[in-house]
Write a protein that holds these residues in place. Structure first.
Motif, PDB file in Angstrom:
ATOM      1  N   ILE A 332       0.841  -1.192   0.000  1.00 25.23           N
ATOM      2  CA  ILE A 332       0.000   0.000   0.000  1.00 25.23           C
ATOM      3  C   ILE A 332       0.877   1.243   0.000  1.00 25.23           C
ATOM      4  O   ILE A 332       0.643   2.196  -0.760  1.00 25.23           O
ATOM      5  CB  ILE A 332      -0.932   0.022   1.230  1.00 25.23           C
ATOM      6  N   ALA A 333       1.880   1.240   0.844  1.00 24.67           N
ATOM      7  CA  ALA A 333       2.773   2.395   0.942  1.00 24.67           C
ATOM      8  C   ALA A 333       3.490   2.646  -0.372  1.00 24.67           C
ATOM      9  O   ALA A 333       3.601   3.791  -0.823  1.00 24.67           O
ATOM     10  CB  ALA A 333       3.779   2.172   2.071  1.00 24.67           C
ATOM     11  N   GLN A 334       3.978   1.595  -0.981  1.00 29.22           N
ATOM     12  CA  GLN A 334       4.706   1.749  -2.242  1.00 29.22           C
ATOM     13  C   GLN A 334       3.792   2.320  -3.320  1.00 29.22           C
ATOM     14  O   GLN A 334       4.196   3.204  -4.087  1.00 29.22           O
ATOM     15  CB  GLN A 334       5.276   0.395  -2.678  1.00 29.22           C
ATOM     16  N   ALA A 335       2.562   1.843  -3.387  1.00 32.67           N
ATOM     17  CA  ALA A 335       1.612   2.364  -4.369  1.00 32.67           C
ATOM     18  C   ALA A 335       1.348   3.842  -4.145  1.00 32.67           C
ATOM     19  O   ALA A 335       1.173   4.618  -5.101  1.00 32.67           O
ATOM     20  CB  ALA A 335       0.307   1.579  -4.304  1.00 32.67           C
ATOM     21  N   ALA A 336       1.317   4.264  -2.877  1.00 29.87           N
ATOM     22  CA  ALA A 336       0.992   5.651  -2.530  1.00 29.87           C
ATOM     23  C   ALA A 336       2.214   6.546  -2.476  1.00 29.87           C
ATOM     24  O   ALA A 336       2.095   7.740  -2.154  1.00 29.87           O
ATOM     25  CB  ALA A 336       0.273   5.685  -1.190  1.00 29.87           C
ATOM     26  N   GLY A 337       3.388   6.004  -2.749  1.00 30.66           N
ATOM     27  CA  GLY A 337       4.603   6.813  -2.749  1.00 30.66           C
ATOM     28  C   GLY A 337       5.095   7.185  -1.370  1.00 30.66           C
ATOM     29  O   GLY A 337       5.718   8.236  -1.170  1.00 30.66           O
ATOM     30  N   THR A 338       4.853   6.296  -0.388  1.00 29.52           N
ATOM     31  CA  THR A 338       5.340   6.559   0.959  1.00 29.52           C
ATOM     32  C   THR A 338       5.936   5.270   1.527  1.00 29.52           C
ATOM     33  O   THR A 338       6.330   4.384   0.764  1.00 29.52           O
ATOM     34  CB  THR A 338       4.205   7.122   1.854  1.00 29.52           C
ATOM     35  N   VAL A 339       6.021   5.180   2.848  1.00 30.61           N
ATOM     36  CA  VAL A 339       6.616   4.000   3.487  1.00 30.61           C
ATOM     37  C   VAL A 339       5.636   3.440   4.513  1.00 30.61           C
ATOM     38  O   VAL A 339       4.777   4.158   5.046  1.00 30.61           O
ATOM     39  CB  VAL A 339       7.955   4.349   4.169  1.00 30.61           C
ATOM     40  N   GLY A 340       5.789   2.163   4.811  1.00 26.69           N
ATOM     41  CA  GLY A 340       4.911   1.512   5.767  1.00 26.69           C
ATOM     42  C   GLY A 340       4.943   2.157   7.128  1.00 26.69           C
ATOM     43  O   GLY A 340       3.924   2.186   7.841  1.00 26.69           O
TER      44      GLY A 340
END
Length: 357
Positions: A332-340
């Protein structure tokens, strides 16, 4: 009826992950990093699941006091140290170990009236240039601390900016070793990534954070798939509405998604006010009725839309996993351009939380 979204904290996963780290770093002691309210999991909810650790590392005095008042007697490390000389009275009362990264802290320690010496973690700037003494300053700082009656055991600590990379600690470690060439002490260097992937950095104490919670320090869960680490948090909700759309219709704010065929869309009770990333694009994975599908359109404050094409049998009330065992938070984080890390910490207070043993 309550809104159906819920976050579950998996105590068994926390215990399991700590045991995995214990096996990996079998010759080191472990600081379990529980800053930011236990990475959003809730410090009060999780600390007992991690009680087999050797110490807890965090930032806020309030969290340290909470642990002491709950009965934790082993070490607690303040990772950013104290922020004013007045706080030293509290450190003394609760017997806290403090990071020291600035000369004013050394002076404050020397001038304080304490009941007993405090253990100190002397921070070395490894080149990350956040906190800590430059290598050429460390020896002088060490001797000032060593000559103070208010200082007990001193441990050298540092942090790595790129430990998830194969050669990521080579130059920082060279700087740290240069700083420590005339100093005999314990060391604490390894964060989660270094603990997993750079055995020579583990030394006396490791400081795992994100891997305690079952996510990857690299942001790619595939990089930890072979470790056996398990997600400690899952976020689930339900389908609360279904739309049967014709070709050419749009979904959500800004009409960012347009159907190219007849399509069945599910509306899920979860949005950015719950901590789901607003910038998650169409195609972000979700798990519904045993099937992996994806979001479509913009994420709203309280809802998001998903494609039901792969799972035609679902209905209103069907459970949806936003992240957890089937959809890793790193995806999810990777898709949203952030980190877990951010998604864990961003879980909104309005989301009900249950603890599973």
């Amino acid at each position: 009826m309550a809104r159906p979204i819920v976050a579950t904290i998996h105590s068994d996963a926390l215990r399991h992950n700590l045991s995995i780290i214990r096996q990996v770093a079998s010759e080191s002691q472990i600081w379990s990093v529980v800053k930011a309210n236990g990475y959003g999991h809730g410090l009060e909810r999780i600390w007992q699941s991690l009680r087999d650790t050797d110490g807890f590392a965090l930032l806020n005095l309030e969290e340290a006091i909470l642990l002491r008042e709950k009965g934790w007697k082993k070490p607690i490390l303040l990772l950013e140290g104290f922020f004013s000389p007045e706080e030293l009275e509290t450190l003394d009362r609760y017997r806290l170990t403090t990071c020291v990264h600035s000369n004013w802290q050394i002076q404050a320690l020397a001038q304080a009236t304490l009941s007993a010496p405090l253990d100190i973690y002397l921070k070395v700037n490894s080149g990350m240039n956040r906190l800590g003494f430059q290598p050429e300053q460390v020896n002088n700082a060490w001797h000032k601390l060593r000559n103070s009656d208010n200082v007990g055991e001193i441990t050298l600590m540092s942090h790595f900016a790129c430990a998830e990379e194969p050669e990521g600690i080579q130059e920082p470690l060279r700087r740290i070793e240069l700083a420590a060439k005339d100093i005999v002490s314990s060391w604490s260097l390894a964060n989660s990534a270094a603990t997993l992937w750079h055995p020579h950095s583990r030394r006396d104490w490791v400081r795992p954070g994100i891997i305690l919670y079952g996510a990857s320090p690299s942001g790619r869960w595939q990089d930890i798939a072979s470790t056996g680490l398990r997600p400690a948090m899952s976020l689930q909700s339900e389908i609360i509405g279904i739309q049967n759309l014709r070709s050419g219709e749009t979904v959500g704010y800004g009409r960012r998604y347009q159907t190219s065929r007849e399509q069945r869309i599910g509306i899920v009770a979860c949005g950015y006010a719950d901590g789901y990333p607003r910038h998650a694009p169409t195609g972000t994975p979700v798990y519904v009725d045993g099937v992996r599908t994806c979001t479509v359109g913009a994420i709203s404050m309280d809802m998001l839309a998903i494609d039901l094409t792969p799972c035609p049998e679902v209905h209103i009330g069907t459970r949806v996993e936003l992240w957890g065992n089937n959809i890793r938070i790193d995806d999810i984080a990777q898709a949203a351009g952030t980190v877990g890390y951010e998604l864990m910490c961003a879980l909104a207070p309005r989301v009900p939380v249950v603890v599973a043993n």
